[in-house]
Enzyme design. Structure first.
Site, PDB file in Angstrom:
ATOM      1  N   LEU A  63       0.865  -1.175   0.000  1.00  0.00           N
ATOM      2  CA  LEU A  63       0.000   0.000   0.000  1.00  0.00           C
ATOM      3  C   LEU A  63       0.901   1.224   0.000  1.00  0.00           C
ATOM      4  O   LEU A  63       1.964   1.212   0.626  1.00  0.00           O
ATOM      5  CB  LEU A  63      -0.895   0.024   1.255  1.00  0.00           C
ATOM      6  N   ASP A  64       0.467   2.283  -0.676  1.00  0.00           N
ATOM      7  CA  ASP A  64       1.240   3.517  -0.688  1.00  0.00           C
ATOM      8  C   ASP A  64       1.401   4.060   0.733  1.00  0.00           C
ATOM      9  O   ASP A  64       0.553   3.813   1.598  1.00  0.00           O
ATOM     10  CB  ASP A  64       0.538   4.592  -1.543  1.00  0.00           C
ATOM     11  N   LYS A  65       2.443   4.813   0.952  1.00  0.00           N
ATOM     12  CA  LYS A  65       2.733   5.351   2.286  1.00  0.00           C
ATOM     13  C   LYS A  65       1.541   6.060   2.933  1.00  0.00           C
ATOM     14  O   LYS A  65       1.246   5.821   4.114  1.00  0.00           O
ATOM     15  CB  LYS A  65       3.936   6.313   2.209  1.00  0.00           C
ATOM     16  N   VAL A  67      -1.594   5.632   2.543  1.00  0.00           N
ATOM     17  CA  VAL A  67      -2.805   4.801   2.540  1.00  0.00           C
ATOM     18  C   VAL A  67      -2.766   3.841   3.729  1.00  0.00           C
ATOM     19  O   VAL A  67      -1.712   3.344   4.118  1.00  0.00           O
ATOM     20  CB  VAL A  67      -2.916   4.016   1.217  1.00  0.00           C
ATOM     21  N   ARG A 164      -6.066   6.376  -6.930  1.00  0.00           N
ATOM     22  CA  ARG A 164      -5.789   7.806  -6.778  1.00  0.00           C
ATOM     23  C   ARG A 164      -5.873   8.523  -8.135  1.00  0.00           C
ATOM     24  O   ARG A 164      -6.474   9.602  -8.252  1.00  0.00           O
ATOM     25  CB  ARG A 164      -4.410   7.996  -6.150  1.00  0.00           C
TER      26      ARG A 164
END
Length: 226
Positions: A63-65, A67, A164
């Site tokens: 997961l992106d930072k 998120v 996103r």
């Protein structure tokens, strides 16, 4: 490392460790040398099971930072291979929720727009370039607030920054996602959360569903419970 004391473990057995990733922490290290979810999770395993030496824990997805939500780690190499294959072959079902800017005219639909990753900008763009990859996101508006929409998102594909970029493209960027037009609310936190994930167990093969609690900062910001 005492950070593991705050680790929210959703499920664990000899093959898996499933945790609720907080927004603002990296899954895996980068040049910043910041403490990562992987390091915290390894410290948890080492302490709980009094393991000597290095702890094996493999990343099978990210997961992106900014998120939050469900993250699955593999606790041995066989499980890592089988889980990675399940993600590649789209045998994993994911459900996200997001707070998006604006009120959707179409309350339920599908976004099918190919994405191109632009490394120099570190972001994805909708593109018809030969190098772009097909990306499909299903969405449904769950609730509406003052100029904000709570949306369920089901990604059919797993492109980098897919949700996103897609939401930004249709004019409803995720709240707090400065990179994609959602403004800045908190440092390193956006209103995107991986709420559920269903995955075949790497050994037993039965489908396991995991659910992660929504971060407290959502309710604190909205002044309502979600």
């Amino acid at each position: 490392m005492a950070d593991f004391l705050n680790l929210e473990v959703i499920y664990e057995d000899n093959h898996l460790l499933v945790v609720n990733k907080p927004a603002g922490i990296l899954v895996q290290g980068d040049i910043t040398k910041s403490t990562t979810l992987l390091e915290i999770s390894k410290a948890y395993i080492k302490e709980k099971y009094k393991k000597p030496g290095n702890v094996f824990l493999a990343i099978v997805h990210r997961l992106d930072k900014p998120v939050s939500g469900v993250v699955i780690f593999a606790r041995n190499s066989k499980s890592a291979g089988r889980l990675s294959e399940a993600f590649r072959e789209r045998k994993v079902e994911k459900e996200y929720i997001a707070l998006c800017k604006g009120i959707f005219k179409v309350k339920k639909g599908t976004i099918s727009e190919s994405l191109l990753w632009v490394e120099k900008e570190r972001k994805a763009r909708v593109s018809q370039d030969d190098k772009s990859k097909n990306a499909i996101t299903h969405y449904e508006v769950l609730e509406e607030f003052k100029n904000l929409s709570l949306v369920r998102l089901i990604p059919e594909t797993g492109r980098k920054h897919q949700l996103r970029a897609h939401l930004s493209y249709i004019g409803h960027p995720i709240l707090g996602d400065e990179k994609y037009g959602g403004g800045r609310i908190f440092k390193d936190r956006i209103f995107l959360h991986c709420k559920k994930m269903a995955v075949p167990h790497p050994v037993r093969k039965d489908i396991m569903e995991f659910e992660a609690k929504i971060p407290d900062f959502w309710s604190e910001f909205l002044k309502v419970e979600i």
